[in-house]
Motif scaffolding. Structure first.
Motif, PDB file in Angstrom:
ATOM      1  N   LEU A   1       0.785  -1.358  -0.111  1.00 13.91           N
ATOM      2  CA  LEU A   1      -0.130   0.120  -0.139  1.00 13.91           C
ATOM      3  C   LEU A   1       0.793   0.951  -0.040  1.00 13.91           C
ATOM      4  CD1 LEU A   1      -2.985  -0.610   2.510  1.00 13.91           C
ATOM      5  CD2 LEU A   1      -3.055  -0.196   0.058  1.00 13.91           C
ATOM      6  N   ALA A   2       1.948   1.336   0.740  1.00 17.17           N
ATOM      7  CA  ALA A   2       2.897   2.481   0.787  1.00 17.17           C
ATOM      8  C   ALA A   2       3.235   2.597  -0.642  1.00 17.17           C
ATOM      9  CB  ALA A   2       3.897   2.103   1.797  1.00 17.17           C
ATOM     10  N   MET A   3       3.745   1.835  -1.236  1.00 19.42           N
ATOM     11  CA  MET A   3       4.288   1.860  -2.591  1.00 19.42           C
ATOM     12  C   MET A   3       3.220   2.320  -3.750  1.00 19.42           C
ATOM     13  SD  MET A   3       7.400  -1.042  -3.047  1.00 19.42           S
ATOM     14  CE  MET A   3       6.274  -2.393  -2.673  1.00 19.42           C
ATOM     15  N   SER A   4       2.245   1.985  -3.290  1.00 17.33           N
ATOM     16  CA  SER A   4       0.996   2.503  -4.280  1.00 17.33           C
ATOM     17  C   SER A   4       0.737   4.165  -3.797  1.00 17.33           C
ATOM     18  CB  SER A   4      -0.183   1.817  -3.906  1.00 17.33           C
ATOM     19  OG  SER A   4      -1.426   2.235  -4.455  1.00 17.33           O
ATOM     20  N   LEU A   5       0.983   4.322  -2.596  1.00 21.22           N
ATOM     21  CA  LEU A   5       0.771   5.709  -2.300  1.00 21.22           C
ATOM     22  C   LEU A   5       2.119   6.512  -2.764  1.00 21.22           C
ATOM     23  CD1 LEU A   5      -0.669   8.171  -0.794  1.00 21.22           C
ATOM     24  CD2 LEU A   5       0.508   7.450   1.355  1.00 21.22           C
ATOM     25  N   VAL A   6       3.103   5.860  -2.765  1.00 20.29           N
ATOM     26  CA  VAL A   6       4.364   6.970  -3.115  1.00 20.29           C
ATOM     27  C   VAL A   6       4.159   7.183  -4.779  1.00 20.29           C
ATOM     28  CG1 VAL A   6       6.772   6.582  -3.745  1.00 20.29           C
ATOM     29  CG2 VAL A   6       5.985   6.160  -1.496  1.00 20.29           C
ATOM     30  N   GLU A   7       3.411   6.105  -5.490  1.00 18.39           N
ATOM     31  CA  GLU A   7       3.448   6.260  -6.942  1.00 18.39           C
ATOM     32  C   GLU A   7       2.418   7.555  -7.246  1.00 18.39           C
ATOM     33  OE1 GLU A   7       3.821   2.547  -9.619  1.00 18.39           O
ATOM     34  OE2 GLU A   7       2.891   1.805  -7.852  1.00 18.39           O
ATOM     35  N   ILE A   8       1.220   7.458  -6.537  1.00 14.83           N
ATOM     36  CA  ILE A   8       0.475   8.450  -6.820  1.00 14.83           C
ATOM     37  C   ILE A   8       1.081  10.072  -6.113  1.00 14.83           C
ATOM     38  CG2 ILE A   8      -1.680   9.622  -5.764  1.00 14.83           C
ATOM     39  CD1 ILE A   8      -2.593   6.612  -5.520  1.00 14.83           C
ATOM     40  N   LEU A   9       1.873   9.957  -5.146  1.00 11.74           N
ATOM     41  CA  LEU A   9       2.303  11.113  -4.875  1.00 11.74           C
ATOM     42  C   LEU A   9       3.363  11.677  -5.805  1.00 11.74           C
ATOM     43  CD1 LEU A   9       3.088  10.209  -0.948  1.00 11.74           C
ATOM     44  CD2 LEU A   9       1.610  12.135  -1.892  1.00 11.74           C
ATOM     45  N   ALA A  10       3.926  10.796  -6.490  1.00 11.32           N
ATOM     46  CA  ALA A  10       4.944  11.191  -7.437  1.00 11.32           C
ATOM     47  C   ALA A  10       4.411  11.213  -8.995  1.00 11.32           C
ATOM     48  CB  ALA A  10       6.193  10.267  -7.345  1.00 11.32           C
ATOM     49  N   ASP A  11       3.173  10.995  -9.211  1.00 15.86           N
ATOM     50  CA  ASP A  11       2.842  10.744 -10.757  1.00 15.86           C
ATOM     51  C   ASP A  11       2.713  12.227 -11.191  1.00 15.86           C
ATOM     52  OD1 ASP A  11       0.585  12.101  -9.758  1.00 15.86           O
ATOM     53  OD2 ASP A  11      -0.621  10.025  -9.795  1.00 15.86           O
ATOM     54  N   ALA A  12       2.421  12.278 -12.429  1.00 16.67           N
ATOM     55  CA  ALA A  12       2.620  13.365 -13.345  1.00 16.67           C
ATOM     56  C   ALA A  12       1.434  14.496 -12.698  1.00 16.67           C
ATOM     57  CB  ALA A  12       2.578  13.287 -14.737  1.00 16.67           C
ATOM     58  N   GLU A  13       0.289  13.861 -12.652  1.00 14.14           N
ATOM     59  CA  GLU A  13      -0.985  14.536 -12.190  1.00 14.14           C
ATOM     60  C   GLU A  13      -0.688  15.295 -10.898  1.00 14.14           C
ATOM     61  OE1 GLU A  13      -5.684  14.407 -11.136  1.00 14.14           O
ATOM     62  OE2 GLU A  13      -4.574  12.638 -12.229  1.00 14.14           O
ATOM     63  N   ARG A  14      -0.434  14.700  -9.815  1.00 14.75           N
ATOM     64  CA  ARG A  14       0.136  15.161  -8.558  1.00 14.75           C
ATOM     65  C   ARG A  14       1.267  16.203  -8.614  1.00 14.75           C
ATOM     66  NH1 ARG A  14      -4.666  12.632  -8.569  1.00 14.75           N
ATOM     67  NH2 ARG A  14      -3.324  10.876  -9.255  1.00 14.75           N
ATOM     68  N   GLN A  15       2.474  15.783  -9.308  1.00 15.51           N
ATOM     69  CA  GLN A  15       3.744  16.663  -9.415  1.00 15.51           C
ATOM     70  C   GLN A  15       3.239  18.141 -10.059  1.00 15.51           C
ATOM     71  OE1 GLN A  15       7.382  15.621 -10.083  1.00 15.51           O
ATOM     72  NE2 GLN A  15       7.195  13.640  -9.228  1.00 15.51           N
ATOM     73  N   ALA A  16       2.318  18.125 -11.068  1.00 19.61           N
ATOM     74  CA  ALA A  16       2.019  19.401 -11.884  1.00 19.61           C
ATOM     75  C   ALA A  16       1.202  20.124 -10.649  1.00 19.61           C
ATOM     76  CB  ALA A  16       1.039  18.905 -12.922  1.00 19.61           C
ATOM     77  N   ILE A  17       0.179  19.674  -9.868  1.00 16.21           N
ATOM     78  CA  ILE A  17      -0.260  20.393  -9.012  1.00 16.21           C
ATOM     79  C   ILE A  17       0.715  21.194  -7.998  1.00 16.21           C
ATOM     80  CG2 ILE A  17      -1.827  20.451  -6.943  1.00 16.21           C
ATOM     81  CD1 ILE A  17      -3.467  18.013  -8.341  1.00 16.21           C
ATOM     82  N   PHE A  18       1.693  20.439  -7.403  1.00 19.87           N
ATOM     83  CA  PHE A  18       2.663  20.909  -6.683  1.00 19.87           C
ATOM     84  C   PHE A  18       3.543  22.019  -7.490  1.00 19.87           C
ATOM     85  CE2 PHE A  18       6.742  20.929  -4.350  1.00 19.87           C
ATOM     86  CZ  PHE A  18       6.283  20.644  -3.031  1.00 19.87           C
ATOM     87  N   ALA A  19       3.744  21.492  -8.950  1.00 21.60           N
ATOM     88  CA  ALA A  19       4.759  22.593  -9.433  1.00 21.60           C
ATOM     89  C   ALA A  19       3.980  23.817  -9.437  1.00 21.60           C
ATOM     90  CB  ALA A  19       4.871  22.021 -10.758  1.00 21.60           C
ATOM     91  N   VAL A  20       2.929  24.022  -9.987  1.00 25.02           N
ATOM     92  CA  VAL A  20       1.851  25.148 -10.261  1.00 25.02           C
ATOM     93  C   VAL A  20       1.798  25.738  -8.859  1.00 25.02           C
ATOM     94  CG1 VAL A  20      -0.283  26.133 -10.859  1.00 25.02           C
ATOM     95  CG2 VAL A  20       0.750  24.361 -12.226  1.00 25.02           C
ATOM     96  N   GLU A  21       1.488  25.006  -7.559  1.00 27.27           N
ATOM     97  CA  GLU A  21       1.233  25.889  -6.286  1.00 27.27           C
ATOM     98  C   GLU A  21       2.480  26.308  -5.785  1.00 27.27           C
ATOM     99  OE1 GLU A  21      -0.329  22.819  -4.243  1.00 27.27           O
ATOM    100  OE2 GLU A  21      -2.611  23.271  -4.422  1.00 27.27           O
TER     101      GLU A  21
END
Length: 410
Positions: free
Chosen positions: A314-334
């Motif tokens: 489960l932890a690896m699944s969460l890491v993949e989501i935290l680091a995916d393009a969609e979430r990183q795009a949010i982090f970058a814009v914010e």
């Protein structure tokens, strides 16, 4: 006859029971989730993960940044720590690799993974930002000193001439410098070495085999002292914290330059918000022995999974989501941070300063020398950088002390 005990179940519990899953809560340690600028990123990751994993929840726990690695070290040793952790690239991850899950098979489409890898190329965290150091300058202060506001120094001679003009004007120092924790000296290592280190130098540096008597390494010490002796830095630098006192000084137009970051703080976006988009210039710190000044950068921060965690899948699944393009795009814009996921569209991150930083990154080697240095040797350099600013030691004595530290930690 025994009474039948009944319990009223919540809808979430019923869903968990119906799907055959046991409720699981993942605990995540970081120092970012309490920042309002990152709420959108963390909320989006939590929502996506919990939707994909019914019955599982995520709890982000903010830890104090100045104590983070002490707390993390204790947690990893005890085996009772968090399921997912945020880590810096370089020694902070590499020295803890044995306690982290190997994520190499999930590390495609990422820049900066070298900072989270061991010598064999195994990756132990998925990066979400690119970290690097650029010299930012105040164009209005350049103009006030009689300089061309759009002509950033490209050589050490040009930088020296700009500093002389700024100092002669008498209003502000050439550079804002905070070296209370030795971070000013730490960043300086990467600024100078990046422009002259070869691939062989980098390999020897990582292995602890590159002597501080080597001309390319000794030059770091010499140029640090040279800038101080020329009066480029503000007084009392060893009493000023780089984060955020130095940067607030720059944003108040109380210094013409600062060595800022490319990640999510002390960077182009934050400086432009205070000084105005057209008033922030960027260049790479020039080295007198290099034809081209190169900008040091590598992986900034990333997500890792401790081996001691009970919910690694489960932890690896969460890491993949935290680091995916969609979430990183949010982090970058914010936040304005440069994303490490190469699939992120950076077109919304538009500014003159950012465009120049990206140009400079194109010719860089992709590794920050200070981040590749043995932690104990780096700590010794921080101490020596402070002593050199105070005039308590000499270049020769500092180089000798660094050699002792290098040999002791090979």
């Amino acid at each position: 006859m025994k009474k039948l005990k009944t319990t009223l179940l919540s809808s979430a519990a019923l869903l968990t029971f119906a799907t055959g899953l046991s409720a699981q809560e993942l605990t995540v340690w970081d120092w970012k989730s309490g920042d309002p600028a990152t709420f959108g990123y963390f909320d989006a990751a939590k929502e996506a993960f919990e939707a994909a994993n019914p019955g599982a929840t995520v709890k982000f726990v903010v830890q104090p940044h100045d104590q983070y690695y002490t707390l993390l070290g204790t947690a990893l040793t005890s085996g009772e720590g968090p399921d997912v952790v945020l880590v810096h690239g370089g020694a902070k991850t590499q020295s803890r690799a044995e306690a982290l899950v190997n994520l190499t098979d999930k590390a495609e489409n990422f820049s900066g993974v070298e900072a989270f890898s061991d010598g064999a190329g195994n990756v132990f965290a998925l990066p979400i930002t690119i970290q690097g150091f650029a010299v930012y300058y105040n164009k209005d202060l350049y103009e006030a000193a009689g300089l061309d506001r759009d002509a950033a120094p490209s050589s050490y001679e040009e930088l020296a001439a700009a500093c002389e003009a700024i100092i002669a004007k008498g209003d502000v120092p050439c550079f804002a410098l905070g070296n209370k924790q030795g971070f000013g000296g730490e960043f300086f290592v990467s600024q100078i070495a990046t422009s002259t280190f070869t691939d062989e130098d980098y390999a020897a540096w990582v292995a602890g085999e590159l002597s501080w008597t080597d001309p390319k390494v000794r030059q770091i010490v010499e140029l640090w002292v040279d800038g101080n002796e020329r009066g480029w830095f503000n007084e009392g630098a060893n009493s000023i914290a780089k984060f955020m006192d130095e940067y607030e000084m720059f944003m108040r137009s109380e210094a013409a330059h600062t060595v800022g970051l490319l990640s999510d703080v002390a960077h182009w976006k934050q400086f432009e918000e205070f000084l105005g988009e057209g008033n922030v210039g960027v260049f790479a710190y020039p080295n007198p022995d290099a034809e081209v000044a190169r900008l040091p950068f590598g992986g900034g921060i990333g997500w890792a999974v401790p081996k001691a965690g009970e919910n690694q899948e489960l932890a690896m699944s969460l890491v993949e989501i935290l680091a995916d393009a969609e979430r990183q795009a949010i982090f970058a814009v914010e936040t304005g941070a440069l994303p490490a996921n190469t699939e992120v569209d950076t077109s919304k991150l538009s500014s003159e300063a950012l465009a120049r930083a990206l140009e400079l990154m194109a010719s860089a080697p992709g590794a920050s020398p200070h981040a590749l240095l043995n932690p104990a040797v780096l700590e010794e350099w921080k101490r020596q950088s402070q002593s050199l600013l105070n005039g308590d030691t000499t270049v020769d004595a500092a180089v000798e002390a660094m050699e002792v530290a290098r040999k002791a930690n090979m």
